[in-house]
Design an enzyme around this catalytic site. Structure first.
Site, short mmCIF file in Angstrom:
data_model
loop_
_atom_site.label_atom_id
_atom_site.label_comp_id
_atom_site.label_asym_id
_atom_site.label_seq_id
_atom_site.Cartn_x
_atom_site.Cartn_y
_atom_site.Cartn_z
N MET A 125 -2.93 5.21 -1.54
CA MET A 125 -4.29 4.66 -1.52
C MET A 125 -4.27 3.29 -0.84
O MET A 125 -4.43 2.24 -1.47
CB MET A 125 -4.82 4.55 -2.95
CG MET A 125 -4.99 5.88 -3.66
SD MET A 125 -6.33 6.88 -2.94
CE MET A 125 -5.36 8.22 -2.21
N HIS A 126 -4.10 3.31 0.47
CA HIS A 126 -3.94 2.06 1.22
C HIS A 126 -5.12 1.11 1.00
O HIS A 126 -4.95 -0.03 0.56
CB HIS A 126 -3.78 2.37 2.71
CG HIS A 126 -2.57 3.17 3.05
ND1 HIS A 126 -1.30 2.65 3.03
CD2 HIS A 126 -2.44 4.47 3.43
CE1 HIS A 126 -0.42 3.59 3.38
NE2 HIS A 126 -1.10 4.70 3.62
N ASP A 127 -6.32 1.57 1.34
CA ASP A 127 -7.47 0.67 1.34
C ASP A 127 -7.84 0.19 -0.05
O ASP A 127 -8.40 -0.90 -0.22
CB ASP A 127 -8.67 1.36 1.99
CG ASP A 127 -8.49 1.58 3.48
OD1 ASP A 127 -7.69 0.84 4.09
OD2 ASP A 127 -9.13 2.48 4.04
N THR A 158 0.81 -1.22 0.00
CA THR A 158 0.00 0.00 0.00
C THR A 158 0.84 1.26 0.00
O THR A 158 0.40 2.31 -0.51
CB THR A 158 -0.99 0.02 1.18
OG1 THR A 158 -0.30 0.24 2.42
CG2 THR A 158 -1.79 -1.26 1.26
#
EC number: 3.2.-.-
Length: 304
Positions: free
Chosen positions: A232-234, A191
């Site tokens: 944009m981790h999620d 991520t």
């Protein structure tokens, strides 16, 4: 055939992008959303999730989940997402309400009604998923797999070793990782590579109404900057569902540290098999960044 998914989330600005992808990616069939305390309180994450569903006119049921971790005091990430969790855009008023049952029971009921096993996607702390697995173990055969955004094989982002979603409820994460269900872990190893570039971010206001909304939210997002790029981790958990070819995975034994004075919430990822324990998690270790960025551009262009 579209892949049926349930999404457990704690919006959160990068959650908003992940929710957009879950709704608009033509390969996915988002059938249920649930909220959990994480980035901000569960009351705020529920409000934010309902605002997003109304914004996209998405008729997807939503259940409010756990307000506190299983054992310890709550922590949040308001310093990253702002006090409301989604500051920067004025959403219109609506009269949507969550379902009248807790999230883990809503997931249980939906799993038991589903004609085939369902993929669960968790992009916040794992409290709701732990409650489901511990209180409703009969549901396990109805779970195709669990894909999470959380953890790390190396550095953390809220302590030297722990990633926020796991550190927010280590006991819940430990319960989930011990459960025996199939797990794919998209942690900080991938991520932190999932960056939207300044050049792309600058095009969002002209893209569509979703682009305008996200651009406004991104001005309040503190996981990077509009000048250097935003992580944009999620979104990685959703990307793996649609484009697993973009990720390099390795089966590993993963445990969650719950006792350490300095290491609580750490995901202990045994990459080299030192512990001699069987793998329980498919761990994402690398990402095709350009391919990811291209996919994001394609799916957000559909989010009208």
């Amino acid at each position: 055939m579209r892949l049926p998914i349930f999404l457990d989330t704690d919006p959160g600005i990068d959650d908003a992008v992940a929710i957009a992808a879950a709704i608009f990616a033509p390969e996915l069939d988002l059938q249920l959303m649930t909220t959990v305390a994480g980035n901000v309180s569960v009351e705020k994450t529920t409000r934010n999730a309902l605002q997003l569903l109304h914004f996209w006119n998405a008729e997807i049921p939503l259940a409010q989940g756990a307000a506190v971790p299983l054992v310890r005091a709550p922590r949040d990430a308001a310093s990253v997402h702002g006090e409301s969790g989604m500051a920067g855009y004025d959403f219109v008023e609506h009269n949507r309400k969550p379902l009248g049952i807790p999230a883990f029971l809503a997931i249980r009921d939906a799993l038991m009604r589903a004609p085939e096993p369902v993929t669960l996607v968790a992009i916040g702390p794992l409290t709701n998923i732990a409650l489901l697995l511990s209180q409703c173990p009969e549901c396990k055969p109805y779970i195709r797999r669990l894909v999470i955004m959380g953890g790390s094989a190396g550095r953390g982002n809220c302590t030297p070793n722990a990633e926020f979603n796991i550190a927010a409820d280590p006991e819940a994460a430990a319960c989930v990782f011990r459960s025996g269900i199939e797990i794919v872990m998209c942690g900080l190893d991938v991520t932190n590579q999932a960056i939207l570039t300044p050049d792309y971010l600058s095009t969002l206001p002209q893209l569509n109404r979703t682009g305008k909304m996200l651009h406004a939210l991104f001005s309040h997002y503190r996981s990077g900057s509009m000048q250097s790029g935003l992580r944009m981790h999620d979104l990685c958990a959703i990307a793996w569902l649609v484009r697993p070819d973009l990720f390099t995975l390795k089966p590993c034994f993963v445990a969650v540290e719950t006792q350490g004075e300095f290491t609580s919430g750490t995901t202990v990822v045994d990459i080299d098999g030192c512990l001699g324990k069987p793998a329980n998690v498919q761990v994402a270790l690398d990402l095709d960044v350009k391919g990811f960025q291209q996919w994001v551009a394609e799916v957000l262009a559909l989010a009208s």
